[in-house]
Design a protein around this motif. Structure first.
Motif, PDB file in Angstrom:
ATOM      1  N   GLU A   1      50.069   3.592  -9.992  1.00 16.89           N
ATOM      2  CA  GLU A   1      50.007   2.129 -10.008  1.00 16.89           C
ATOM      3  C   GLU A   1      50.911   1.524  -8.936  1.00 16.89           C
ATOM      4  O   GLU A   1      50.551   0.552  -8.277  1.00 16.89           O
ATOM      5  CB  GLU A   1      50.404   1.592 -11.384  1.00 16.89           C
TER       6      GLU A   1
ATOM      7  N   ILE B   1      49.056   1.949  -5.678  1.00 19.42           N
ATOM      8  CA  ILE B   1      47.905   1.054  -5.555  1.00 19.42           C
ATOM      9  C   ILE B   1      48.380  -0.367  -5.261  1.00 19.42           C
ATOM     10  O   ILE B   1      47.802  -1.078  -4.436  1.00 19.42           O
ATOM     11  CB  ILE B   1      47.041   1.100  -6.838  1.00 19.42           C
ATOM     12  N   LEU B   2      49.478  -0.768  -5.910  1.00 18.50           N
ATOM     13  CA  LEU B   2      50.014  -2.103  -5.628  1.00 18.50           C
ATOM     14  C   LEU B   2      50.519  -2.199  -4.195  1.00 18.50           C
ATOM     15  O   LEU B   2      50.463  -3.263  -3.578  1.00 18.50           O
ATOM     16  CB  LEU B   2      51.124  -2.447  -6.614  1.00 18.50           C
ATOM     17  N   GLY B   3      51.013  -1.076  -3.680  1.00 16.84           N
ATOM     18  CA  GLY B   3      51.416  -1.069  -2.275  1.00 16.84           C
ATOM     19  C   GLY B   3      50.260  -1.462  -1.379  1.00 16.84           C
ATOM     20  O   GLY B   3      50.429  -2.106  -0.347  1.00 16.84           O
TER      21      GLY B   3
ATOM     22  N   TYR C   1      48.035  -3.634  -1.930  1.00 18.03           N
ATOM     23  CA  TYR C   1      47.495  -4.955  -2.306  1.00 18.03           C
ATOM     24  C   TYR C   1      46.861  -5.668  -1.118  1.00 18.03           C
ATOM     25  O   TYR C   1      45.815  -6.302  -1.239  1.00 18.03           O
ATOM     26  CB  TYR C   1      48.615  -5.811  -2.905  1.00 18.03           C
TER      27      TYR C   1
END
Ligand SMILES: Nc1ncnc2c1ncn2[C@@H]1O[C@H](COP(=O)(O)OP(=O)(O)O)[C@@H](O)[C@H]1O
Ligand SMILES: [Mg+2]
Lengths: 299, 239
Positions: B100, B103-105, B107
């Motif tokens: 997670e 994945i946020l990296g 964005y």
């Protein structure tokens, strides 16, 4: 002597109401998790859900499905306005979280008064989504509306879980709550996320209000009791996941039902506030976190 | 032919906390593909400098990125342009898994799954350890692994300029060396890097230029290979 049928009836009622408290509690969690703000105006979204839906039904003669579908965005826009007009200016000026929380409380009273002046002080309600009922089981009556509440409650919990764990925006909202600076450094527009959390939270409150009104009444001042009970549900659930808040709401609703049977209807709120105090004293991080950590200590 | 503008240029950038000017007007540049190191003791204003560049702390002065004035842009807009910072203390999302966080990296990739998957593969190639721990909570990993995750997450954002605030802080020397070596690899493939450290014998081997920050201002700017000939600096920063 406690009458078994009466007890069962109260438990069913408490279960339905507890589910609603849980749904309201989810609204608290959404804003809190994105910003650290406890939005004490959460109850007015519930009140507005019922009031706006009632107004659309009675003034425009819309069917319940259309009225409900229209009510949700209307209340969401009110949530957005609240963020833009009150929370954001304070946030931008570096107001403390405490000051912002007080401002949400003031907003609650303001919106209640505006509702009183525009829609009047008459309590009102509307028919269940499906005609007929209640379902009789032994001597216990189960209204059809309870099944609507149950169905939507399940959908909302599942939908929110998917949203927060699977969608880009839901993940970004959680990121803002865990580390707003890190989120901004990765390109997440933190302020826009706060706005989204108010819109989502208002929509959730509206859904709860639309669902609960047929089995209760709505009026300009029902926001406070719903807000307080939703807040307690969120606290019991540890202010985290949607399912925690719903479980907290159910626990609260059922405890209130017992209190009514054992001590009389006047003790409903005494029971709720007692539960709140006990939870805050014994499990300051919520019952579920508390049980989990006790479990972890044992194993 | 006019030479290309520097990747990052700061002109008299300063920043204050209340009445205290923690960063005095500071000017520096990072060229395209360059690795620049900023050294300085605790409290010198190194973090404040990086925070002012990313506008986590508002500053005054000019910030030029690839020749464009970006001084007034918000943090998330700078990130979209490719200015990515790994914060002091790593700034991980502690209640999220490694996956997670990564994945946020990404964005900025706007939900482009193909691009995200490609970047994820690159990060796993660089830090195979992260692949093994992909479903673990980030807070449950060792310090070195957390730093790898912080860097991996920053790489997911597709940086043009990677800024790191004391990445070797609190790590065992061997782990720190591994991480600094990885930064060297990234730099060799063309990534501009601004690396902040208190002491950096390893980083100085990679860096072309060094700024020494002291009491909120640049005390010395010099080519990295010359620091050995300044006895006072060498004694403090090389050992
Ligand atoms: N949030 C803050 N509020 C007030 N003063 C701060 C804050 N952060 C840093 N400072 C002060 O600014 C100066 C520079 O700090 P910093 O940039 O963190 O230094 P470094 O990263 O080089 O150790 C120090 O004197 C520090 O005490
Ligand atoms: Mg620092």
């Amino acid at each position: 002597m406690i009458d078994a049928v009466q007890l069962a009836q109260n438990l069913v009622n408490g279960f339905g109401l507890g589910l609603i408290y849980g749904l309201i509690g989810i609204g608290f969690c959404v804003i809190y998790n994105a910003s650290g703000i406890v939005n004490f105006a959460q109850g007015v979204f519930v009140m507005l859900g019922g009031m706006v839906c009632h107004t659309l039904l009675s003034r425009l003669g819309l069917p319940i499905s259309a009225a409900a579908v229209l009510t949700i965005p209307v209340v969401a826009v009110i949530g957005i306005l609240m963020e833009i007009l009150i929370v954001r200016p304070m946030w931008n000026r570096g107001a403390s979280t405490f000051a912002i929380i007080l401002a949400t409380l003031a907003t609650q009273m303001l919106i209640e008064q505006i509702t009183l002046l525009t829609l009047g002080d008459q309590p009102r309600t509307y028919d269940s989504f499906t005609a007929g009922g209640p379902l009789k089981l032994g001597g216990v009556a189960i209204s059809y509306q309870l099944f609507w509440v149950l169905g939507f409650g399940t959908l909302m919990v599942a939908g929110l879980w998917l949203f927060f764990t699977r969608s880009r925006m839901g993940r970004a909202l959680r990121a803002c709550s865990q580390n707003a600076e890190a989120a901004a450094l990765l390109g997440i527009p933190v302020k826009r996320m706060l706005l989204a959390s108010f819109a989502l939270s208002a929509a959730l409150g509206a859904i709860a209000g639309i669902l609960v009104t047929p089995s209760q009444i709505t009026a300009y001042n029902v926001g406070t009791p719903y807000g307080v009970n939703g807040f307690i549900a969120a606290i019991i659930g540890g202010f985290g996941s949607a399912s925690g808040a719903v479980a907290g709401g159910l626990l609260l609703g059922i405890l209130q039902a017992f209190a009514i049977v054992a001590f009389g209807a006047g003790f409903k709120n005494v029971a709720a506030l007692t539960v709140l105090l006990i939870v805050l004293l014994v499990f300051p991080n919520g019952i579920f976190a508390g049980v989990k950590s006790l479990w972890a200590r044992r194993t | 032919m006019a030479s290309a503008p520097p990747l990052l240029e700061l002109r008299d950038l300063s920043a204050s906390y209340g009445h205290v000017q923690a960063l005095k007007p500071t000017s520096l540049t990072v060229a395209e593909g360059e690795l620049v190191t900023i050294l300085g003791p605790n409290g010198a204003g190194k973090s404040t400098l990086l925070r002012a560049v990313t506008r986590l702390t508002p500053g005054t002065g000019q910030i030029l990125f690839q020749g464009r004035d970006v001084s007034r842009l918000a943090t998330h807009r700078l990130s979209e342009l490719g200015i990515i910072m790994v914060q002091e203390g790593r700034g991980l999302f502690s209640q999220m898994t490694v996956r997670e966080n990564l994945i946020l990296g990404g964005y900025n990739a706007g939900g482009d799954r193909v691009l995200l998957e490609a970047r994820l593969q690159q990060v796993f190639d660089l830090f195979p350890r992260l692949k093994e721990r992909v479903d673990q909570l980030s807070s449950s990993m060792s310090g070195g692994e957390q730093q790898m995750l912080a860097i991996g997450r920053a790489l997911m954002a597709g940086p043009k300029l990677l800024m790191l605030d004391e990445p070797s802080l609190g790590l065992a020397p061997r782990v720190a060396a591994e991480i600094i070596a990885t930064l060297g690899e990234l730099n060799c493939s063309g990534l501009g890097i601004l690396l902040v450290e208190q002491k950096a014998p390893l980083a100085l081997r990679l860096a072309k230029r060094v700024y020494v920050l002291s009491l909120g201002r640049v005390a010395v700017e010099l080519p990295a290979n010359e620091i050995g000939s300044h006895h006072d600096l060498a004694r403090y920063y090389l050992h």
